[in-house]
Motif scaffolding. Structure first.
Motif, mmCIF file in Angstrom:
data_model
loop_
_atom_site.group_PDB
_atom_site.id
_atom_site.type_symbol
_atom_site.label_atom_id
_atom_site.label_comp_id
_atom_site.label_asym_id
_atom_site.label_seq_id
_atom_site.Cartn_x
_atom_site.Cartn_y
_atom_site.Cartn_z
ATOM 1 N N LEU A 11 -6.595 11.944 4.913
ATOM 2 C CA LEU A 11 -5.615 10.868 4.840
ATOM 3 C C LEU A 11 -6.057 9.948 3.718
ATOM 4 O O LEU A 11 -7.249 9.652 3.591
ATOM 5 C CB LEU A 11 -5.559 10.094 6.158
ATOM 6 C CG LEU A 11 -5.332 10.913 7.422
ATOM 7 C CD1 LEU A 11 -5.314 9.986 8.637
ATOM 8 C CD2 LEU A 11 -4.057 11.709 7.334
ATOM 9 N N VAL A 12 -5.099 9.492 2.895
ATOM 10 C CA VAL A 12 -5.426 8.653 1.738
ATOM 11 C C VAL A 12 -4.566 7.392 1.765
ATOM 12 O O VAL A 12 -3.341 7.480 1.846
ATOM 13 C CB VAL A 12 -5.173 9.409 0.413
ATOM 14 C CG1 VAL A 12 -5.658 8.576 -0.766
ATOM 15 C CG2 VAL A 12 -5.828 10.776 0.419
ATOM 16 N N PHE A 13 -5.231 6.253 1.682
ATOM 17 C CA PHE A 13 -4.552 4.957 1.648
ATOM 18 C C PHE A 13 -4.885 4.278 0.333
ATOM 19 O O PHE A 13 -6.070 4.131 -0.006
ATOM 20 C CB PHE A 13 -5.023 4.071 2.811
ATOM 21 C CG PHE A 13 -4.755 4.670 4.152
ATOM 22 C CD1 PHE A 13 -3.600 4.346 4.843
ATOM 23 C CD2 PHE A 13 -5.646 5.566 4.736
ATOM 24 C CE1 PHE A 13 -3.335 4.905 6.092
ATOM 25 C CE2 PHE A 13 -5.400 6.125 5.977
ATOM 26 C CZ PHE A 13 -4.238 5.797 6.651
ATOM 27 N N PHE A 14 -3.874 3.885 -0.432
ATOM 28 C CA PHE A 14 -4.046 3.175 -1.700
ATOM 29 C C PHE A 14 -3.539 1.745 -1.556
ATOM 30 O O PHE A 14 -2.473 1.517 -0.976
ATOM 31 C CB PHE A 14 -3.219 3.831 -2.812
ATOM 32 C CG PHE A 14 -3.715 5.155 -3.291
ATOM 33 C CD1 PHE A 14 -4.741 5.229 -4.219
ATOM 34 C CD2 PHE A 14 -3.143 6.324 -2.836
ATOM 35 C CE1 PHE A 14 -5.188 6.454 -4.690
ATOM 36 C CE2 PHE A 14 -3.570 7.553 -3.299
ATOM 37 C CZ PHE A 14 -4.603 7.624 -4.237
ATOM 38 N N ALA A 15 -4.278 0.796 -2.130
ATOM 39 C CA ALA A 15 -3.807 -0.592 -2.179
ATOM 40 C C ALA A 15 -4.194 -1.186 -3.523
ATOM 41 O O ALA A 15 -5.368 -1.138 -3.893
ATOM 42 C CB ALA A 15 -4.412 -1.416 -1.047
ATOM 43 N N PRO A 16 -3.224 -1.674 -4.289
ATOM 44 C CA PRO A 16 -1.792 -1.590 -4.069
ATOM 45 C C PRO A 16 -1.318 -0.126 -4.103
ATOM 46 O O PRO A 16 -2.145 0.774 -4.287
ATOM 47 C CB PRO A 16 -1.208 -2.397 -5.230
ATOM 48 C CG PRO A 16 -2.244 -2.316 -6.307
ATOM 49 C CD PRO A 16 -3.574 -2.250 -5.583
ATOM 50 N N PRO A 17 -0.004 0.134 -3.962
ATOM 51 C CA PRO A 17 0.482 1.520 -3.925
ATOM 52 C C PRO A 17 0.038 2.335 -5.147
ATOM 53 O O PRO A 17 -0.096 1.806 -6.249
ATOM 54 C CB PRO A 17 2.000 1.367 -3.900
ATOM 55 C CG PRO A 17 2.233 0.020 -3.327
ATOM 56 C CD PRO A 17 1.086 -0.819 -3.817
ATOM 57 N N TYR A 18 -0.165 3.621 -4.909
ATOM 58 C CA TYR A 18 -0.588 4.576 -5.945
ATOM 59 C C TYR A 18 0.390 4.543 -7.120
ATOM 60 O O TYR A 18 1.595 4.635 -6.939
ATOM 61 C CB TYR A 18 -0.637 5.967 -5.323
ATOM 62 C CG TYR A 18 -1.084 7.081 -6.223
ATOM 63 C CD1 TYR A 18 -2.320 7.026 -6.862
ATOM 64 C CD2 TYR A 18 -0.301 8.190 -6.431
ATOM 65 C CE1 TYR A 18 -2.761 8.062 -7.669
ATOM 66 C CE2 TYR A 18 -0.720 9.240 -7.234
ATOM 67 C CZ TYR A 18 -1.948 9.162 -7.852
ATOM 68 O OH TYR A 18 -2.369 10.188 -8.652
ATOM 69 N N SER A 19 -0.171 4.456 -8.331
ATOM 70 C CA SER A 19 0.668 4.384 -9.536
ATOM 71 C C SER A 19 0.678 5.665 -10.344
ATOM 72 O O SER A 19 1.360 5.745 -11.357
ATOM 73 C CB SER A 19 0.214 3.212 -10.415
ATOM 74 O OG SER A 19 -1.128 3.427 -10.848
ATOM 75 N N GLY A 20 -0.098 6.671 -9.940
ATOM 76 C CA GLY A 20 -0.113 7.928 -10.654
ATOM 77 C C GLY A 20 -1.475 8.236 -11.230
ATOM 78 O O GLY A 20 -2.421 7.464 -11.097
ATOM 79 N N LEU A 65 0.823 -1.203 0.000
ATOM 80 C CA LEU A 65 0.000 0.000 0.000
ATOM 81 C C LEU A 65 0.855 1.249 0.000
ATOM 82 O O LEU A 65 2.064 1.194 0.205
ATOM 83 C CB LEU A 65 -0.939 0.019 1.210
ATOM 84 C CG LEU A 65 -0.331 0.089 2.610
ATOM 85 C CD1 LEU A 65 -0.065 1.523 3.028
ATOM 86 C CD2 LEU A 65 -1.282 -0.552 3.603
ATOM 87 N N SER A 66 0.181 2.378 -0.216
ATOM 88 C CA SER A 66 0.834 3.673 -0.024
ATOM 89 C C SER A 66 -0.123 4.551 0.777
ATOM 90 O O SER A 66 -1.329 4.330 0.810
ATOM 91 C CB SER A 66 1.213 4.330 -1.361
ATOM 92 O OG SER A 66 0.080 4.573 -2.154
ATOM 93 N N PHE A 67 0.463 5.546 1.449
ATOM 94 C CA PHE A 67 -0.301 6.450 2.301
ATOM 95 C C PHE A 67 0.148 7.870 2.027
ATOM 96 O O PHE A 67 1.345 8.135 1.887
ATOM 97 C CB PHE A 67 -0.061 6.117 3.777
ATOM 98 C CG PHE A 67 -0.395 7.244 4.713
ATOM 99 C CD1 PHE A 67 -1.702 7.600 4.952
ATOM 100 C CD2 PHE A 67 0.610 7.975 5.328
ATOM 101 C CE1 PHE A 67 -2.009 8.653 5.801
ATOM 102 C CE2 PHE A 67 0.318 9.030 6.180
ATOM 103 C CZ PHE A 67 -1.001 9.367 6.416
#
Length: 111
Positions: free
Chosen positions: A100-109, A32-34
């Motif tokens: 607050l923002v959580f992306f899963a999987p990590p943010y790709s753009g 993930l990304s935050f």
């Protein structure tokens, strides 16, 4: 890769220098990304659908949020889940928003 706990300074929760909305990534790991998303009152949210699922948690501010044809009022304590590929945005921001923002999987753009 982060090998230990990371402290994130709250001073990074701010709009861009020009006063527009800004997303700042703070953590990226394989799963993930935050980051934080800051939208000043009256400013547009020009995001496009993402390739990742995401969760928003509103820390401060007020406005509205539309996703999947549903619009809700948002303010501190409101959390939202948006599935990947779904059109969504914050709007009618009446008080500066910090989210607050959580992306899963990590943010790709964008796009």
């Amino acid at each position: 890769m982060i090998a230990a706990m990371k402290v994130i300074e709250s001073g990074t929760f701010a709009p861009a220098v020009d006063g527009s909305a800004e997303y700042v990534e703070h953590v990226r790991v394989p799963a993930l990304s935050f980051g934080t998303y800051s939208i000043p009152a009256g400013q547009p949210d020009d995001q496009v659908p993402h390739a990742e699922d995401e969760v928003y948690a509103v820390v401060s501010g007020r406005g509205r949020f539309t996703s999947g044809g549903t619009t809700v009022e948002v303010g501190p304590g409101v959390s939202l889940f948006v599935p990947k590929g779904e059109e969504h945005r914050f709007h009618d921001v009446t008080e500066d928003l910090t989210v607050l923002v959580f992306f899963a999987p990590p943010y790709s753009g964008r796009g």
